[in-house]
Each structure stands twice: as structure tokens, then as C-alpha cells.
Design a protein around this motif. Structure first.
Motif, mmCIF file in Angstrom:
data_model
loop_
_atom_site.group_PDB
_atom_site.id
_atom_site.type_symbol
_atom_site.label_atom_id
_atom_site.label_comp_id
_atom_site.label_asym_id
_atom_site.label_seq_id
_atom_site.Cartn_x
_atom_site.Cartn_y
_atom_site.Cartn_z
ATOM 1 N N GLU A 132 41.763 50.618 85.498
ATOM 2 C CA GLU A 132 40.986 49.687 86.305
ATOM 3 C C GLU A 132 40.193 48.731 85.423
ATOM 4 O OE1 GLU A 132 37.738 51.082 88.772
ATOM 5 O OE2 GLU A 132 38.149 49.475 90.188
ATOM 6 N N ASP A 134 41.646 55.508 87.164
ATOM 7 C CA ASP A 134 40.451 54.929 87.786
ATOM 8 C C ASP A 134 39.272 55.837 87.438
ATOM 9 O OD1 ASP A 134 38.550 53.670 89.256
ATOM 10 O OD2 ASP A 134 39.717 53.571 91.107
ATOM 11 N N ILE A 176 36.055 55.557 88.126
ATOM 12 C CA ILE A 176 35.210 55.808 89.313
ATOM 13 C C ILE A 176 35.895 55.150 90.503
ATOM 14 C CG2 ILE A 176 32.946 55.620 90.421
ATOM 15 C CD1 ILE A 176 31.677 54.994 87.763
ATOM 16 N N ASP A 177 36.548 55.935 91.320
ATOM 17 C CA ASP A 177 37.084 55.389 92.568
ATOM 18 C C ASP A 177 36.016 55.631 93.628
ATOM 19 O OD1 ASP A 177 39.353 54.230 94.127
ATOM 20 O OD2 ASP A 177 38.946 56.034 95.283
ATOM 21 N N GLY A 178 35.440 54.530 94.107
ATOM 22 C CA GLY A 178 34.272 54.624 94.986
ATOM 23 C C GLY A 178 33.059 54.056 94.260
ATOM 24 N N THR A 179 33.293 52.983 93.516
ATOM 25 C CA THR A 179 32.211 52.399 92.703
ATOM 26 C C THR A 179 31.042 51.933 93.571
ATOM 27 O OG1 THR A 179 34.027 51.536 91.369
ATOM 28 C CG2 THR A 179 31.827 50.840 90.758
ATOM 29 N N GLY A 185 40.125 51.891 105.148
ATOM 30 C CA GLY A 185 39.307 51.061 104.283
ATOM 31 C C GLY A 185 38.987 49.803 105.054
ATOM 32 N N ARG A 202 36.878 40.188 100.450
ATOM 33 C CA ARG A 202 38.043 41.056 100.237
ATOM 34 C C ARG A 202 38.960 41.107 101.465
ATOM 35 N NH1 ARG A 202 37.070 45.138 96.095
ATOM 36 N NH2 ARG A 202 38.890 46.256 96.839
ATOM 37 N N ARG A 243 35.223 55.782 107.443
ATOM 38 C CA ARG A 243 35.361 54.939 106.246
ATOM 39 C C ARG A 243 34.451 55.556 105.193
ATOM 40 N NH1 ARG A 243 36.346 52.108 101.844
ATOM 41 N NH2 ARG A 243 36.190 49.858 102.024
ATOM 42 N N GLY A 273 34.984 55.317 101.616
ATOM 43 C CA GLY A 273 34.736 54.476 100.440
ATOM 44 C C GLY A 273 35.363 54.925 99.137
ATOM 45 N N SER A 274 36.318 55.853 99.176
ATOM 46 C CA SER A 274 37.088 56.185 97.973
ATOM 47 C C SER A 274 38.521 56.467 98.419
ATOM 48 C CB SER A 274 36.504 57.410 97.260
ATOM 49 O OG SER A 274 37.477 57.969 96.384
ATOM 50 N N ALA A 275 39.410 55.541 98.105
ATOM 51 C CA ALA A 275 40.809 55.683 98.547
ATOM 52 C C ALA A 275 41.435 56.956 97.979
ATOM 53 C CB ALA A 275 41.608 54.452 98.125
ATOM 54 N N GLU A 286 45.016 51.834 104.585
ATOM 55 C CA GLU A 286 44.224 50.791 103.925
ATOM 56 C C GLU A 286 45.165 49.814 103.254
ATOM 57 O OE1 GLU A 286 40.901 52.135 101.582
ATOM 58 O OE2 GLU A 286 40.368 50.087 100.963
ATOM 59 N N LEU A 337 45.120 47.824 97.961
ATOM 60 C CA LEU A 337 44.656 48.756 96.925
ATOM 61 C C LEU A 337 45.444 48.564 95.624
ATOM 62 C CD1 LEU A 337 44.355 51.712 99.385
ATOM 63 C CD2 LEU A 337 42.434 50.690 98.150
ATOM 64 N N ASP A 379 44.094 53.321 92.219
ATOM 65 C CA ASP A 379 43.347 53.901 93.353
ATOM 66 C C ASP A 379 44.187 54.975 94.057
ATOM 67 O OD1 ASP A 379 41.181 51.990 93.248
ATOM 68 O OD2 ASP A 379 42.388 50.554 94.380
#
Ligand code: IPD
Length: 260
Positions: free
Chosen positions: A68, A85, A87-90, A157, A163, A185, A187-189, A206, A209, A213
Motif C-alpha cells: 500500500e 497492507d 493497516i487496513d482500516g487506516t 464499504g 471516493r 460498515r 471500515g476494514s475490507a 464493496e 478496493l 486490501d
């Protein structure tokens, strides 16, 4: 039995997780400052990614990377590639919401063959290997068995500021909302897909992506007996659009979403 490759991935994730755990505590202090913790979190992200890259390179020197933060790094071996990734869910991380994960997938000749999704705060460690099932810690995973949308809790998502196609999402949601038992929802795919694999969510969709992710999560769902595919008929790692669930829920969701 955990394979040597999966062991390498798990060790890398656990090592990178230490910094995330420490910095997440710090985010709670930075929350009150006007500038907020965004810059600080960028550094956290980069540090975690470089730990992951370093550990994986040490164990498998020739493999390439798609990350990422750092983008693509070609490997000598030309066949294997790590999708990373840190941090997925930044957005959750920045806001002090304790729901995010490290996601690592390993591709061989374009096919994902192993995945690790690790939530360092809950200590949920999701692992999978092609043909060998999916696990949460030591428990074998199976997607939920519910067959009707009316019983299904579905993750998604939501495209936000700057976006995605917000009007399209609004149409999709309008079709699904009255037919399902709940929409979430988180927030982390990566965790959304892991939660489908674990039967916590019955379905998930979603759009827009990135491979890092969803690479690990797609394999996780498939190895838990579910379907995780493009919303239409492409390759989700290429289109970035993903839909997941057991076969019945997948088909029912696809029918609604495609018609929206
Ligand atoms: C994000 C999360 C989120 C999804 C976003 C992604 P990131 O990943 O997976 O759930 O809705 O589209 O970008 O940026 O936190 O790694």
C-alpha cells in the motif's frame, strides 16, 4: 500443521503488530490536537510496512512485493509476490476506533496461495492456505449457512468524500436495505472478508478496493467454503470490486446489486 510459509507470514505480522499496538495508544492522546494524528499514523503505517517487508525478505529473499505504501517491488524469482497492507482500516486507526488489521497475501503466478489477516487489538489471527482451509486462531472456519437475504447481515464499504461512485452505492443500498436483516460498515475490507469466512457476516460487497486490501480475505472466504468474486464477472484483484457470501447469499446479493 502450520506450513513454513504461513509461519513466516504470522511471525512478520506479529512483529509489525507491536508498533501498531503502541501507536494506537498514542493516537488516543493525539486525538485532541487540532492537527489530529494523521501524520503520526502515516509514520506508523510506513514503519509497520517496512518491518513486514524486512521480515518477509529475510525469510524469502527472491519474492516481489505490492504494498500500500511502497508500491510494487519486483522480485528476483519473478513468480511470487507479497500483497501487503500494514493497516487496513487506516481511517479507524486515525480516529481511535479499535478495528483494523494487517493483511498479507502471497501470490504465486498471479494466484493467491496464502493469507494472514491479523487484528492486533483483539488478537484475532485469521490464516489460510489454498486447499488447506481457513482458521481463526486454531478454529477452522466455515461461512454462515443462512440462505435467505431476509436473515442475512451484510457488510459493505461506503464511498465517502472524494471516493467511488456514491450515487451507485446509494442505489445498491436502496435495493438491499428493505430485504436484509442488517447492513454494517466496519471500515476494514480485510476484516470484513475474514468475518464472512468466520460466519459473522453473511455477505459483503464493496467497490474500488486494492489487491492488498482483499488478496488475503478473498482466499479466506473461499477456503471457508464461500464465494468471493468480482461483483460482475471479472477478477476482483483487477476490478477492485468484491462480493462475498455462501453460494445462495452470493447469488441473491449479486442479483440485487447488478440490477441497482
Ligand atoms: C480501506 C479499508 C476500508 C475500505 C477502503 C479501503 P486502508 O483500506 O479497507 O474498509 O472501505 O476503501 O481503502 O486504506 O485503510 O488500507
Amino acid at each position: 500443521m502450520t506450513s513454513p510459509t504461513l509461519t513466516v507470514m504470522i511471525n512478520a505480522a506479529r512483529k509489525a503488530a507491536r508498533g501498531l499496538q503502541r501507536d494506537f495508544g498514542e493516537v488516543e492522546n493525539l486525538q485532541v490536537s487540532l492537527k489530529g494524528p494523521a501524520d503520526f499514523v502515516t509514520k506508523t503505517d510506513q514503519r509497520a510496512e517496512s518491518i513486514l517487508q524486512g521480515e518477509l525478505t529475510k525469510a524469502r529473499p527472491g519474492f516481489g512485493f505490492l504494498m500500500e505504501e511502497g508500491g510494487a517491488v519486483a522480485g528476483r524469482d519473478g513468480e511470487h509476490c507479497w500483497l501487503i497492507d500494514p493497516i487496513d482500516g487506516t481511517t479507524n486507526f486515525i480516529h481511535g476506533i479499535p478495528h483494523f488489521a494487517i493483511s498479507i497475501a502471497l501470490e504465486r503466478s498471479g494466484t493467491v496461495i496464502a493469507g494472514v489477516i491479523y487484528n492486533p487489538l483483539s488478537n484475532d489471527l485469521f490464516t489460510t492456505e489454498r486447499g488447506r482451509g481457513a482458521y481463526l486462531n486454531d478454529r477452522r472456519l466455515r461461512v454462515a449457512a443462512r440462505r435467505n437475504l431476509s436473515e442475512a447481515v451484510v457488510g459493505c464499504g461506503i464511498p465517502h468524500l472524494g471516493r467511488g461512485d456514491q450515487a451507485l452505492f446509494a442505489r445498491e443500498l436502496a435495493r438491499l436495505q428493505p430485504k436484509v436483516a442488517g447492513v454494517r460498515r466496519f471500515g476494514s475490507a480485510a476484516l470484513d472478508l475474514a468475518w464472512v469466512a468466520a460466519g459473522r457476516l453473511d455477505g459483503y460487497w464493496e467497490r474500488g478496493l486494492k489487491p492488498w486490501d482483499i488478496g488475503a480475505g478473498i482466499l479466506m472466504v473461499r477456503e471457508a467454503g464461500g464465494r468471493a468474486e468480482d461483483i460482475a464477472s471479472g477478477d476482483p484483484l483487477v476490478t477492485g470490486d468484491v462480493l462475498a457470501g455462501n453460494d445462495e447469499i452470493f447469488q441473491a446479493l449479486q442479483g440485487e446489486i447488478v440490477a441497482a
